[in-house]
Design a protein around this motif. Structure first.
Motif, PDB file in Angstrom:
ATOM      1  N   PRO A  31       0.774  -1.085   0.030  1.00 58.83           N
ATOM      2  CA  PRO A  31      -0.044  -0.003  -0.134  1.00 58.83           C
ATOM      3  C   PRO A  31       0.845   1.189  -0.052  1.00 58.83           C
ATOM      4  CG  PRO A  31       0.115  -1.026   2.260  1.00 58.83           C
ATOM      5  CD  PRO A  31       1.027  -1.930   1.304  1.00 58.83           C
ATOM      6  N   VAL A  32       0.482   2.437  -0.346  1.00 63.11           N
ATOM      7  CA  VAL A  32       0.864   3.760  -0.290  1.00 63.11           C
ATOM      8  C   VAL A  32       1.427   4.067   1.087  1.00 63.11           C
ATOM      9  CG1 VAL A  32       0.970   6.070  -0.757  1.00 63.11           C
ATOM     10  CG2 VAL A  32      -0.392   4.507  -2.367  1.00 63.11           C
ATOM     11  N   LEU A  33       0.559   3.892   1.975  1.00 64.10           N
ATOM     12  CA  LEU A  33       1.159   4.093   3.505  1.00 64.10           C
ATOM     13  C   LEU A  33       0.831   2.888   4.425  1.00 64.10           C
ATOM     14  CD1 LEU A  33      -0.742   7.672   3.997  1.00 64.10           C
ATOM     15  CD2 LEU A  33       1.835   6.966   4.224  1.00 64.10           C
ATOM     16  N   VAL A  34       1.551   2.986   5.202  1.00 59.71           N
ATOM     17  CA  VAL A  34       1.513   1.672   6.238  1.00 59.71           C
ATOM     18  C   VAL A  34       1.354   2.317   7.673  1.00 59.71           C
ATOM     19  CG1 VAL A  34       2.800   0.017   4.919  1.00 59.71           C
ATOM     20  CG2 VAL A  34       4.222   1.364   6.524  1.00 59.71           C
ATOM     21  N   SER A  35       1.332   1.442   8.652  1.00 56.60           N
ATOM     22  CA  SER A  35       0.846   1.843   9.962  1.00 56.60           C
ATOM     23  C   SER A  35       2.020   2.295  10.587  1.00 56.60           C
ATOM     24  CB  SER A  35       0.226   0.773  10.592  1.00 56.60           C
ATOM     25  OG  SER A  35       0.996  -0.169  11.050  1.00 56.60           O
ATOM     26  N   SER A  36       3.155   1.964  10.419  1.00 55.36           N
ATOM     27  CA  SER A  36       4.475   2.579  11.355  1.00 55.36           C
ATOM     28  C   SER A  36       5.677   2.544  10.787  1.00 55.36           C
ATOM     29  CB  SER A  36       4.483   1.983  12.514  1.00 55.36           C
ATOM     30  OG  SER A  36       4.812   0.508  12.231  1.00 55.36           O
ATOM     31  N   PRO A  37       6.685   3.293  10.920  1.00 58.18           N
ATOM     32  CA  PRO A  37       8.237   3.096  10.220  1.00 58.18           C
ATOM     33  C   PRO A  37       8.443   1.614  10.437  1.00 58.18           C
ATOM     34  CG  PRO A  37       7.819   5.245  11.662  1.00 58.18           C
ATOM     35  CD  PRO A  37       6.662   4.342  11.855  1.00 58.18           C
TER      36      PRO A  37
ATOM     37  N   GLN B  49       9.680  21.252   0.474  1.00 64.76           N
ATOM     38  CA  GLN B  49      10.302  20.677   1.336  1.00 64.76           C
ATOM     39  C   GLN B  49       9.771  19.282   1.951  1.00 64.76           C
ATOM     40  OE1 GLN B  49      13.963  21.093   1.441  1.00 64.76           O
ATOM     41  NE2 GLN B  49      12.983  22.589  -0.162  1.00 64.76           N
ATOM     42  N   MET B  50      10.433  18.078   2.084  1.00 64.94           N
ATOM     43  CA  MET B  50       9.548  17.206   2.617  1.00 64.94           C
ATOM     44  C   MET B  50       9.301  17.497   4.138  1.00 64.94           C
ATOM     45  SD  MET B  50       8.827  14.570   0.381  1.00 64.94           S
ATOM     46  CE  MET B  50       9.476  14.793  -1.304  1.00 64.94           C
TER      47      MET B  50
ATOM     48  N   ILE C  27       4.762  11.231   9.130  1.00 61.30           N
ATOM     49  CA  ILE C  27       4.044  10.827   7.943  1.00 61.30           C
ATOM     50  C   ILE C  27       4.827  10.231   6.966  1.00 61.30           C
ATOM     51  CG2 ILE C  27       4.034  13.217   7.139  1.00 61.30           C
ATOM     52  CD1 ILE C  27       1.362  10.628   6.631  1.00 61.30           C
ATOM     53  N   ASN C  28       5.842  10.911   6.581  1.00 60.98           N
ATOM     54  CA  ASN C  28       6.594  10.480   5.477  1.00 60.98           C
ATOM     55  C   ASN C  28       7.633   9.111   5.906  1.00 60.98           C
ATOM     56  OD1 ASN C  28       5.977  12.002   3.372  1.00 60.98           O
ATOM     57  ND2 ASN C  28       7.392  13.450   3.922  1.00 60.98           N
ATOM     58  N   LYS C  29       7.763   8.845   6.986  1.00 62.43           N
ATOM     59  CA  LYS C  29       8.303   7.564   7.574  1.00 62.43           C
ATOM     60  C   LYS C  29       7.298   6.485   7.425  1.00 62.43           C
ATOM     61  CE  LYS C  29      11.324   9.933  10.959  1.00 62.43           C
ATOM     62  NZ  LYS C  29      11.636  10.260  12.553  1.00 62.43           N
ATOM     63  N   ARG C  30       6.040   6.688   7.234  1.00 60.73           N
ATOM     64  CA  ARG C  30       5.003   5.623   7.104  1.00 60.73           C
ATOM     65  C   ARG C  30       4.877   5.314   5.444  1.00 60.73           C
ATOM     66  NH1 ARG C  30       0.177   8.065   9.524  1.00 60.73           N
ATOM     67  NH2 ARG C  30      -0.870   6.303   8.393  1.00 60.73           N
TER      68      ARG C  30
END
Length: 317
Positions: free
Chosen positions: A179-185, A256-257, A262-265
């Motif tokens: 998936p695009v996003l997951v629950s945690s880093p 800038q990121m 959020i981006n770690k997921r």
């Protein structure tokens, strides 16, 4: 002999009429005579060919105003590739024009005899562009998906384009089975350690060119509509300064990121380096203004395909 279904017969007739009209340059009277039908029937078949998208039209003559806007955008944002298409004031479509231009640029890259790695994002605009591609034989190339092609419930993502592209382009395709996003880093780290995923990550880093959509933020944003972000989380990110996203990667108004979790997921393949690759964003329309300007300003992308009205906004903002 088995008889073809009536619907197929009619589409065959529409395709023949469309070919005679748009390719052979025949008039509707000539088509009617050639096919043994009335002029009205010939007209309806040509219209059906267009309505069913059996006919794909490209304009090969550059328009001076579009060229000028493109040159100014290229200079302002130091871009590698710019393509500006005419605007249609009467249309509410977010894909017409730029989808065709995107398809032409993708086709240009795929015509290279030298092997390349082409990375592809997801979304409505890219799906519309891929639908415009002709059948191509490109065994020398590799095509990798930058975004996951499954939803949170395990279903196939509707606007993921890697499989649609595989239907048209005969090359080696590498989907991103996440998936695009997951629950945690921590979950992302585990998933990215899998051999199939590591292959996609490596190809993405080595890509020569990438084509991506540019996502706006808000309650109707794709990440919310697809269930990856709850409305309250989206609102919080916007309060913190988020302006847009590409392949799930969130950035602020300066391009800038976004810091924080959020981006770690994000489980997507990182965008290839803009120092070595051409990363082309395809987007137009007022809803995309803020995100597209931020992506250009921060060099999240170094190429753009858009329309005249959006280009004028980008130059004057």
């Amino acid at each position: 002999m088995a008889r073809r279904p009536e619907g197929n017969n009619r589409l065959d007739d529409a395709a023949r009429a469309g070919w005679l009209y748009y390719v052979a340059g025949r008039t509707q009277d000539e088509i009617a005579s050639a096919m043994g039908i009335s002029r009205q029937s010939a007209q309806r078949l040509v219209s059906l060919a267009m309505a069913e998208r059996l006919i794909k039209v490209r304009l090969d003559h550059p328009i001076a105003a579009c060229l000028e806007l493109g040159l100014r955008l290229k200079e302002k944002f130091d871009l590698k590739q710019v393509d500006i298409v005419p605007s249609d004031p009467g249309s509410s479509s977010t894909t017409v024009g730029i989808a065709e231009a995107g398809a032409a640029e993708i086709e240009r890259w795929l015509k290279s005899t030298d092997p390349i790695i082409l990375a592809i994002g997801t979304g409505r605009t890219l799906k519309a562009a891929i639908d415009q591609l002709p059948a191509m034989e490109c065994p020398q190339h590799r095509i990798v998906s930058l975004t996951g092609n499954i939803g949170l419930d395990g279903s196939a993502a509707y606007y993921n384009v890697i499989f649609s592209m595989a239907d048209a382009v005969k090359a080696r395709h590498f989907p991103m089975p996440l998936p695009v996003l997951v629950s945690s880093p921590e979950e992302r780290a585990v998933l990215h350690s899998q051999a199939l995923v590591k292959s996609a990550l490596q190809l993405g880093a080595e890509a020569n060119v990438a084509f991506v959509g540019v996502g706006e933020l808000g309650q109707q944003a794709p990440l919310c509509e697809d269930g990856f972000l709850a409305p309250d989380e989206m609102a919080r990110l916007m309060d913190e300064g988020a302006a847009g996203e590409i392949c799930g990667w969130m950035f602020d108004r300066e391009g800038q990121m976004m810091p924080g979790s959020i981006n770690k997921r994000v489980a997507s393949v990182p965008l290839p380096s803009r120092d070595s690759a051409t990363v082309i964003g395809i987007a137009k329309g007022q809803r995309k203004y803020v995100a597209l300007r931020a992506a250009l300003k921060g060099r999240v992308i170094n190429g753009v395909i858009t329309d005249e009205t959006t280009a004028e906004y980008l130059l004057n903002s």
